[in-house]
Design an enzyme around this catalytic site. Structure first.
Site, short mmCIF file in Angstrom:
data_model
loop_
_atom_site.label_atom_id
_atom_site.label_comp_id
_atom_site.label_asym_id
_atom_site.label_seq_id
_atom_site.Cartn_x
_atom_site.Cartn_y
_atom_site.Cartn_z
N GLU A 37 0.91 -1.14 -0.20
CA GLU A 37 -0.01 0.01 0.01
C GLU A 37 0.89 1.23 0.01
OE1 GLU A 37 -3.17 0.14 -0.79
OE2 GLU A 37 -3.62 -1.86 -0.27
N THR A 62 1.29 5.94 -7.35
CA THR A 62 2.22 4.85 -8.08
C THR A 62 1.56 3.74 -8.81
OG1 THR A 62 3.97 5.38 -6.48
CG2 THR A 62 4.36 3.83 -8.03
N TYR A 90 -6.55 6.56 3.64
CA TYR A 90 -6.50 5.50 2.56
C TYR A 90 -6.02 4.26 3.09
CZ TYR A 90 -5.40 2.68 -0.97
OH TYR A 90 -5.17 1.46 -1.78
N ASP A 108 -9.44 6.64 -2.76
CA ASP A 108 -8.31 6.72 -3.73
C ASP A 108 -8.81 7.54 -4.95
OD1 ASP A 108 -9.31 4.63 -5.00
OD2 ASP A 108 -7.34 4.07 -5.71
N CYS A 121 -13.35 1.71 -15.53
CA CYS A 121 -13.84 3.10 -15.31
C CYS A 121 -12.60 3.90 -15.46
CB CYS A 121 -14.62 3.33 -14.17
SG CYS A 121 -15.56 5.18 -14.19
#
Length: 347
Positions: free
Chosen positions: A33, A39, A116, A134, A188
């Site tokens: 994470e 990134t 997050y 995010d 998406c």
DNA sequence: AACCCGTGGGG
DNA sequence: TCCCCAAGGGT
């Protein structure tokens, strides 16, 4: 069908096989994470392999030198992530007996972990229903619900956080969170989303109103500062040079660089030699040549660095010299790593 | 709250 | 010296 069910159904058929999805070890999930913050998966993958191989437990990471950790992080950017990762590893190893905290509330206390990452780890490793927010989630939700509140405004963050939390599948929060992120990353997408084959096309507000390209809304652009860097690459008779650590607050903290003279424009050799900083560094006679005929423009998120590498041949060797043969042990910005590659190839 | 922190890929 | 954005966080 319920939003989360459609999403998870899509995920079961389309998810990517990624190494960190084979484990629920919070240490490994944490590593992945942090590496994936801002990134792309493709860029972070090899770093994940390297870290989990060299540091199989949090104790291995905690016991390493910070400079070793930064060297392994070299090229991934946002180096405070590596420093904070190392700081928190030491804290987990020394104060928590190596046991990763198991609730959102405790996880978010760790340095380098925000809303997050705490939500991701808590949901994936400990089944706590905390929704992640995010870039992918903002995009999917803003389009599906047709929300044009800027996602980087405080009102937007609140609104989307509440909405995301209301949609989570509490029976499988980790799977739900990864599903909505993968759906955002693969289907998406920011550009050219696959609306024609989308499982949500019958109820997506943006698709219905042809607003897909307008959403999500983001406020204000960042302004870029121009800077002019002159690195002094010293060559001595006994194959040494000067490399020093960047201290303080700015870019590349903890990484190493050649002596740097910053100017307010691209300068030539005479202007360099006559500068006070140069005279202070090299009071004795030197031979100077410009390595790169055209300045290198290195682009950071907030700065453009117009860079020249000057080769300085000198007899005197200052105190802080290092051997050229050991230069690859030092963590350096990619700008310098690229120079070193070209420079060594030419020799 | 606004600004800062890297690097790389793609249009 | 394009533009955007990417599994954000710190100050």
């Amino acid at each position: 069908m319920i939003f989360s069910n459609t999403l998870i159904y899509w995920y079961l058929q389309n998810n990517r096989e990624l190494p960190w999805r084979k484990t629920k070890n919070p240490y490994f999930i944490w590593l992945s994470e942090i590496m994936l913050q801002q990134t792309r998966v493709a860029q972070g993958l090899s770093y994940y392999q390297k870290f989990t191989t060299d540091f199989p437990t949090v104790f291995n990471l905690a016991n390493a030198d910070e400079s070793t950790v930064l060297k392994m992080w070299q090229g991934l950017g946002y180096y405070s992530r590596a420093r904070n990762l190392h700081f928190s590893a030491k804290q987990i190893a020394n104060e928590l007996n190596g046991e990763f905290p198991s609730t959102y509330k405790e996880i978010i206390k760790l340095k380098g972990i925000g809303d997050y990452t705490a939500s991701a780890i808590a949901s994936i490793c400990f089944n706590e229903p905390t929704a992640v927010l995010d870039g992918n989630v903002y995009r999917v939700l803003s389009r599906y619900y047709g929300i044009d509140t800027p996602i980087n405004s405080s009102a937007g963050i609140k609104e989307f956080k509440t909405l995301a939390q209301s949609l989570i599948d509490e029976t499988q929060p980790g799977t739900y969170n990864q599903a909505i992120m993968d759906f955002g990353a693969l289907h998406c997408k920011p550009q050219n989303p696959l609306c024609e084959t989308c499982p949500f096309s019958d109820s997506c507000v943006a698709f219905e109103k042809k607003l897909t390209k307008e959403l999500p809304v983001k406020e204000k652009k960042i302004k870029v500062r121009k800077r002019y860097f002159n690195f002094l690459v010293i060559k001595t008779d006994n194959d040494t040079t000067i490399l020093s650590e960047r201290k303080g607050k700015g870019i590349w903290q903890g990484l190493y660089q050649f002596p740097l003279i910053e100017s307010n424009k691209v300068i030539n050799k005479d202007e360099l030699i006559l500068s006070e900083e140069f005279i202070n560094l090299f009071p004795l006679e030197t031979t100077i040549s410009l390595f790169n005929p055209k300045e290198i423009v290195h682009k950071l998120s907030h700065q453009h660095l117009y860079t020249q590498f000057w080769i300085v041949e000198t007899a005197n060797s200052a105190e802080t010299t290092i051997k050229w043969s050991e230069i690859e042990k030092y963590p350096v910005p990619i700008l310098i790593a690229n120079f070193l590659e070209a420079f060594q190839a030419e020799k």
